[in-house]
Design a protein around this motif. Sequence first.
Motif, short mmCIF file in Angstrom:
data_model
loop_
_atom_site.label_atom_id
_atom_site.label_comp_id
_atom_site.label_asym_id
_atom_site.label_seq_id
_atom_site.Cartn_x
_atom_site.Cartn_y
_atom_site.Cartn_z
N VAL B 203 0.84 -1.20 0.00
CA VAL B 203 0.00 0.00 0.00
C VAL B 203 0.87 1.25 0.00
CG1 VAL B 203 -1.67 1.32 1.34
CG2 VAL B 203 -1.94 -1.14 1.11
N ILE B 204 1.94 1.23 0.78
CA ILE B 204 2.83 2.39 0.83
C ILE B 204 3.35 2.69 -0.57
CG2 ILE B 204 5.12 3.14 1.57
CD1 ILE B 204 4.55 1.87 4.27
N ARG B 205 3.80 1.66 -1.27
CA ARG B 205 4.36 1.88 -2.61
C ARG B 205 3.31 2.40 -3.57
NH1 ARG B 205 9.51 0.14 -4.13
NH2 ARG B 205 10.54 0.15 -2.13
N LEU B 206 2.13 1.81 -3.52
CA LEU B 206 1.06 2.25 -4.43
C LEU B 206 0.67 3.70 -4.12
CD1 LEU B 206 -1.22 -0.88 -4.45
CD2 LEU B 206 0.05 0.03 -6.37
N ALA B 207 0.51 3.99 -2.83
CA ALA B 207 0.07 5.33 -2.44
C ALA B 207 1.14 6.35 -2.80
CB ALA B 207 -0.23 5.37 -0.95
N ARG B 208 2.40 5.97 -2.63
CA ARG B 208 3.48 6.91 -2.94
C ARG B 208 3.52 7.19 -4.43
NH1 ARG B 208 8.88 6.19 -4.61
NH2 ARG B 208 10.28 7.85 -3.92
N ALA B 209 3.50 6.12 -5.23
CA ALA B 209 3.56 6.30 -6.68
C ALA B 209 2.37 7.13 -7.15
CB ALA B 209 3.58 4.95 -7.37
N GLY B 210 1.18 6.80 -6.61
CA GLY B 210 -0.02 7.55 -6.99
C GLY B 210 0.09 9.01 -6.62
N THR B 211 0.55 9.28 -5.41
CA THR B 211 0.65 10.66 -4.95
C THR B 211 1.62 11.45 -5.82
OG1 THR B 211 0.28 9.89 -2.71
CG2 THR B 211 1.14 12.12 -2.96
N ARG B 212 2.76 10.86 -6.12
CA ARG B 212 3.74 11.59 -6.94
C ARG B 212 3.16 11.92 -8.30
NH1 ARG B 212 9.86 10.09 -6.61
NH2 ARG B 212 9.83 12.20 -7.41
N GLU B 213 2.38 10.99 -8.84
CA GLU B 213 1.82 11.23 -10.16
C GLU B 213 0.71 12.27 -10.11
OE1 GLU B 213 0.89 7.56 -12.27
OE2 GLU B 213 -0.68 8.71 -13.27
N HIS B 237 -8.73 15.70 -2.99
CA HIS B 237 -8.37 15.66 -4.41
C HIS B 237 -7.32 14.59 -4.71
CE1 HIS B 237 -10.46 19.30 -6.02
NE2 HIS B 237 -10.59 19.50 -4.73
N VAL B 238 -6.32 14.49 -3.84
CA VAL B 238 -5.28 13.49 -4.08
C VAL B 238 -5.78 12.11 -3.65
CG1 VAL B 238 -2.95 12.75 -3.48
CG2 VAL B 238 -3.42 15.16 -3.86
N LEU B 239 -6.31 12.04 -2.44
CA LEU B 239 -6.67 10.73 -1.87
C LEU B 239 -7.63 9.96 -2.77
CD1 LEU B 239 -6.35 8.86 0.57
CD2 LEU B 239 -8.38 9.90 1.54
N LYS B 240 -8.66 10.65 -3.25
CA LYS B 240 -9.66 9.92 -4.02
C LYS B 240 -9.07 9.37 -5.32
CE LYS B 240 -14.49 9.69 -4.75
NZ LYS B 240 -15.66 10.28 -5.37
N ASN B 241 -8.07 10.06 -5.85
CA ASN B 241 -7.46 9.56 -7.08
C ASN B 241 -6.53 8.37 -6.83
OD1 ASN B 241 -7.99 11.07 -9.71
ND2 ASN B 241 -7.93 12.71 -8.19
N ILE B 242 -5.81 8.38 -5.70
CA ILE B 242 -4.87 7.28 -5.48
C ILE B 242 -5.57 6.04 -4.93
CG2 ILE B 242 -2.93 8.83 -5.08
CD1 ILE B 242 -3.09 8.06 -2.13
N LEU B 243 -6.83 6.18 -4.49
CA LEU B 243 -7.51 5.02 -3.91
C LEU B 243 -7.80 3.93 -4.94
CD1 LEU B 243 -10.07 6.24 -1.27
CD2 LEU B 243 -7.96 4.98 -0.96
N ILE B 244 -7.89 4.30 -6.22
CA ILE B 244 -8.29 3.33 -7.23
C ILE B 244 -7.32 2.14 -7.30
CG2 ILE B 244 -8.76 3.00 -9.68
CD1 ILE B 244 -9.74 5.99 -9.57
N PRO B 245 -6.01 2.40 -7.52
CA PRO B 245 -5.10 1.24 -7.52
C PRO B 245 -5.03 0.55 -6.15
CG PRO B 245 -3.87 3.29 -7.67
CD PRO B 245 -5.30 3.63 -7.87
N VAL B 246 -5.13 1.31 -5.08
CA VAL B 246 -5.03 0.71 -3.75
C VAL B 246 -6.18 -0.27 -3.52
CG1 VAL B 246 -5.11 1.19 -1.28
CG2 VAL B 246 -3.74 2.64 -2.77
N VAL B 247 -7.39 0.14 -3.91
CA VAL B 247 -8.55 -0.73 -3.72
C VAL B 247 -8.41 -2.01 -4.54
CG1 VAL B 247 -11.00 -0.96 -4.24
CG2 VAL B 247 -10.18 1.03 -3.02
N THR B 248 -7.96 -1.88 -5.79
CA THR B 248 -7.77 -3.07 -6.62
C THR B 248 -6.89 -4.08 -5.94
OG1 THR B 248 -7.56 -1.51 -8.43
CG2 THR B 248 -7.13 -3.81 -8.93
N VAL B 249 -5.71 -3.61 -5.56
CA VAL B 249 -4.72 -4.53 -5.03
C VAL B 249 -5.17 -5.08 -3.69
CG1 VAL B 249 -2.38 -4.68 -4.19
CG2 VAL B 249 -2.86 -3.49 -6.32
N LEU B 250 -5.69 -4.21 -2.83
CA LEU B 250 -6.10 -4.68 -1.51
C LEU B 250 -7.24 -5.68 -1.60
CD1 LEU B 250 -5.88 -1.87 1.13
CD2 LEU B 250 -4.54 -3.94 0.87
N GLY B 251 -8.14 -5.48 -2.55
CA GLY B 251 -9.24 -6.41 -2.72
C GLY B 251 -8.71 -7.82 -2.98
#
Lengths: 328, 325
Positions: B203-213, B237-251
């Motif tokens: 999650v840290i890696r996904l959230a970090r990559a998402g945030t940077r982008e 604004h940032v959180l809702k955008n990075i949640l998409i990959p996080v939700v996929t993987v965590l699911g």
Amino acid sequence: MTGNEPTLCVENLQTYFYTKSGVIKAVDDVSFTVDKGEVLGLVGESGSGKSVTGFSILGLVDPPGRIAGGRIRFKGHSLTTLPEKEWRNLRGSRISMVFQDPMMTLNPVLRIDTQMIEAVTAHENISRQEARTRARDALGQVGIPSPDERLKAYPHQFSGGMRQRVAFSIALINKPDLIIADEPTTALDVTIQAQILHEAQKLCRDTGTALIWITHDLTVIAGLSDRVCVMYAGRIVEAGGINQVLDTPHHPYTYGLIGSVPSRNKRGAPLAQIAGMTPSLLNLPPGCAFRQRCPRASRACLTEPEIHELKDGRAVRCFHPYEEEATA
Amino acid sequence: MLAFTVRRLLQSVIVLFVMSIIVFLGIYAIGNPVDILINPEADIAEQEATIRRLGLDKPVWTQYFTFLTNVLQGDLGTSFVHNEPALLIILERLPATMELAVGAVGLAIIIGIPAGIIAGLYPDSIIGRGIMAGSILGFSLPTFWVGLMLIMLFSVMLGWLPASGRGDTVGFLGVQVSFLTWDGLTHIFLPAFNLALFKMSLVIRLARAGTREVMLQDYIKFARAKGLSNVRVIGVHVLKNILIPVVTVLGLELGSVIAFAVVTETVFAWPGIGKLLIDSIGNLDRPLVVAYLLMTVTMFIIINFVVDILYSLLDPRVRLGDMKA
């Protein structure tokens, strides 16, 4: 706030980017003023520092860039010495901005109403319902049909032109004193562009909002702005009333820009070009930055020219300006 | 939405059917349970009686057909070893594992997302680099070793938390859970943290990559130009955008956490289904293994379905009707 104070007064603004490979002087010694209700065109090619000038006024220069010098005065108050929190309070309420690409300026995962209401409630302590009403009115104002329904839509449900209207309505929602429009019509087709230009002009006349219109397209601001500043490599090289500058450009760069606009009179002839390329801001040659592309350059241009005030509020940064009759 | 659900249901039935054949043949191939189950000192007649009773004398396809008929009537078979319905044994153990898995994923989210955002906002700071270094450790250290170290540190040396078992449980919606009692909470924390470590790093890696982008996008600059506070820009604004990959993987990871919590359950003696599976494979308890795997597949199907629905809630551009189920 005295009545004669210009809305915005930028003095000797320097915005530098401190990168690992050196200091990039994106904006170097830029000065201009914008009066109430006035439209100022800021023209230059890519990388000339026009967008960075806009971001500097908003205090949104991203690291490693920062405002290294100069002053920005907004309605008599200095912005550069303002604490970040107060500057933020001005953003979106007194000074707002519209960006170039309407496809990218709205958050794709938030509804239009969310994005509009937050722009109001960030600055005013009013109920969501009131903010919503204001958002609906603002959408109607920029000519979006059935604003009540459209508020519930997501950005991807709008076309590019409609999205730019939404962006404008967000910029207008708090009735700002100054709008910075950073190439807002570049990504749109010409008919939409014409509509938006017309509405922007009407807005400034009606409400007294000052407008800085950043563009690389001289034809866009020809019919829109009152005055124009031409930027080259982070500096203003020529400034003056839009008609005077277009009719009798003094600076060789402006002269070249106007000469390269396609027109009917030159049908069949190859387009005039400015020789060479924009110099890298990382290692600008000493002296005049335009020297290497300039047909009139001489030994004198090896030293940096100062900007000269001329009559009629015009100014030019050149040792060998074209005279009045040059384009006649 | 309805078409999507129906399509997805049909597809799931096919997946389950194919899966049941593979599992059945696979477990048939690895060994004969007779060798383990029947007392070698029993006489031939007794042995044959047992084989007949378990239905192991019939050819494999007959056995499969019997199994399938029973499954369609809701009977997943009776465990050879426990002599109880396999489903019942699994359901008895499932709450413990569920609780552990949900706790682990919860920890991964609560710690992982903020840490990832911080690392994304300040990638060059000491904190940002520290978080990334920590996530590399979380990825690469083996779970059993970390589990032992956690027990060593918090149970043996510091004596803060218990090392094994579920602690006190209370009935909640008809199942026994630990997380509602203080004692249970202290018991679940270490195993949940142990299980969470890998997911947290992910999650840290996904959230970090998402945030940077996302931070570089125009809409973030526009949000700031509207004068929004940093809290609002990052928290909405940032959180809702990075949640998409996080939700996929965590699911997907939630499924794997439930299904394969074996190591953590073994280290912390957590009475869940992971441990049950390992024991059943060891005993060649065919009905239990088959029932377990079918249940796991069902669970993955359900989780995927929920993830797809969550997607459409997070990202308005995803419409379920358009999805190729």
